[in-house]
Design an enzyme around this catalytic site. Structure first.
Site, PDB file in Angstrom:
ATOM      1  N   LYS A  52      -9.989   4.273   6.075  1.00  0.00           N
ATOM      2  CA  LYS A  52      -9.301   5.285   6.889  1.00  0.00           C
ATOM      3  C   LYS A  52      -8.702   6.361   5.978  1.00  0.00           C
ATOM      4  CE  LYS A  52      -8.568   2.173  10.724  1.00  0.00           C
ATOM      5  NZ  LYS A  52      -7.755   1.122  11.343  1.00  0.00           N
ATOM      6  N   GLN A  96      -1.950  -1.246  11.247  1.00  0.00           N
ATOM      7  CA  GLN A  96      -3.186  -2.029  11.187  1.00  0.00           C
ATOM      8  C   GLN A  96      -2.949  -3.428  11.769  1.00  0.00           C
ATOM      9  OE1 GLN A  96      -6.233  -0.787  10.049  1.00  0.00           O
ATOM     10  NE2 GLN A  96      -7.046  -2.702  10.839  1.00  0.00           N
ATOM     11  N   ASP A 119      -3.897   5.502  18.002  1.00  0.00           N
ATOM     12  CA  ASP A 119      -4.790   4.425  18.448  1.00  0.00           C
ATOM     13  C   ASP A 119      -4.816   4.340  19.984  1.00  0.00           C
ATOM     14  OD1 ASP A 119      -6.255   3.039  16.590  1.00  0.00           O
ATOM     15  OD2 ASP A 119      -4.612   1.704  16.001  1.00  0.00           O
TER      16      ASP A 119
END
Ligand code: NDP
Length: 287
Positions: A52, A96, A119
């Site tokens: 990422k 994460q 997200d």
């Protein structure tokens, strides 16, 4: 023989568009910024986070990776998120997953400002997706929609079947297909006549986590089959949820694993970060 949808190529095209957007924003004095928090040493998570960061760098997005030790207490993580929520130079925050077991994932996701929740996992953003009034879309289902669109696959009036009903893939995927005017069926582990339902699909999206589960006889000839699954085989190779060799003989379109949906997920994260930075600028200009 199915046309293979090249997720790497489509992803590279979109990343070029994103890089252009970022350049334009920088000229106007805004540098989109993403913070990624990782707690603990999970090797797969370490790789995802590194990828990422690298992807951000390639398109000119500023990224910060915040590494916290496995034994971090929940309150410390929440304080870290509060700090990032308050920063003007950070537009997207991603924690994460999975988190260590002593931390409540729901509380952590809820702590991220909905404006920075790139997200789109928070209750606010999930609710917005349901209503159809959304800013961010969860990255994997959004990536699937882009693959369909850029491959010229019509959704309007089509029969779509989504296999899998997780909160991060199956459910939002079904909702996005519905917003795109498909007629949608969601299947799961208790579904009866799964093969029959799958055979009705013009668009079949599979996200179950079982290697090579969808066979050729479960697919309507000419259907578009999108394989979200990522399964590590005993020999170390990666396999999708769809039996690629068999299904490619029947389907009209098919995504490979790797190189299909996978590359799109990070691309959509980059896109969401740029969207968040744009929205922050608009908000500032209004106030
Ligand atoms: P989950 O394990 O959260 O959900 C799996 C879903 O599949 C559940 O709804 C389950 O049903 C359903 N299911 C399981 N077995 C069957 C079966 N035999 N028949 C019908 N339905 C079944 O997985 P995720 O949604 O998180 O991920 C799915 C796959 O996608 C995984 O392989 C994952 O690695 C991959 N993935 C890939 C990403 C990418 O970037 N390419 C991103 C995210 C995930 P029930 O609810 O009844 O238990």
């Amino acid at each position: 023989m199915a046309k293979i949808i090249d997720g790497k190529k489509i992803s590279a095209e979109i990343r070029q568009e994103i890089a252009q957007d970022v350049r334009r924003m920088k000229e106007a004095g805004i540098v989109p910024g993403l913070a990624v928090i990782i707690v603990g040493e999970d090797p797969a998570s370490q790789i995802y986070v590194r990828n990422k960061g690298r992807a951000c760098e390639e398109v000119g997005i500023h990224s910060e990776i915040i590494r916290l030790p496995e034994q971090t207490v929940q309150q410390a993580l929440l304080s870290q998120i509060a700090e990032l929520n308050a920063r003007d130079d950070i537009h997207g925050i991603l924690v994460q997953l999975p988190l260590p077991r002593h931390i409540d994932e729901g509380a952590v996701i809820a702590a991220i400002s909905p404006d920075k929740d790139v997200d789109a996992f928070s209750e606010v953003n999930v609710g917005k997706i349901m209503i159809g009034n959304f800013r961010f879309l969860p990255c994997t289902p959004a990536g699937v929609m882009e693959l369909l669109k850029r491959s010229g696959i019509e959704t309007e009036g089509k029969r779509a079947v989504v296999v899998g009903r997780s909160n991060i893939v199956g459910k939002p995927q079904a909702m996005l297909l519905l917003h795109a005017n498909a007629t949608v069926t969601i299947c799961h582990s208790r579904t009866r006549n799964l093969a029959e339902l799958c055979r009705e699909a013009d668009i079949l999206v599979v996200a179950i986590g079982r290697a090579n589960f969808i066979k050729a006889e479960m697919v309507k000839p000419g259907a578009a089959v999108i394989d979200v699954g990522m399964n590590r085989l005993p020999d170390g190779k990666l396999a999708g949820d769809v039996d690629f060799a068999g299904v490619s003989e029947v389907a009209g379109y098919l995504t490979p694993v790797p190189g299909g949906v996978g590359p799109m997920t990070i691309t959509m994260l980059l896109k969401n970060t740029v969207t968040a930075a744009e929205a922050a600028r608009e908000k500032r200009e209004r106030s």
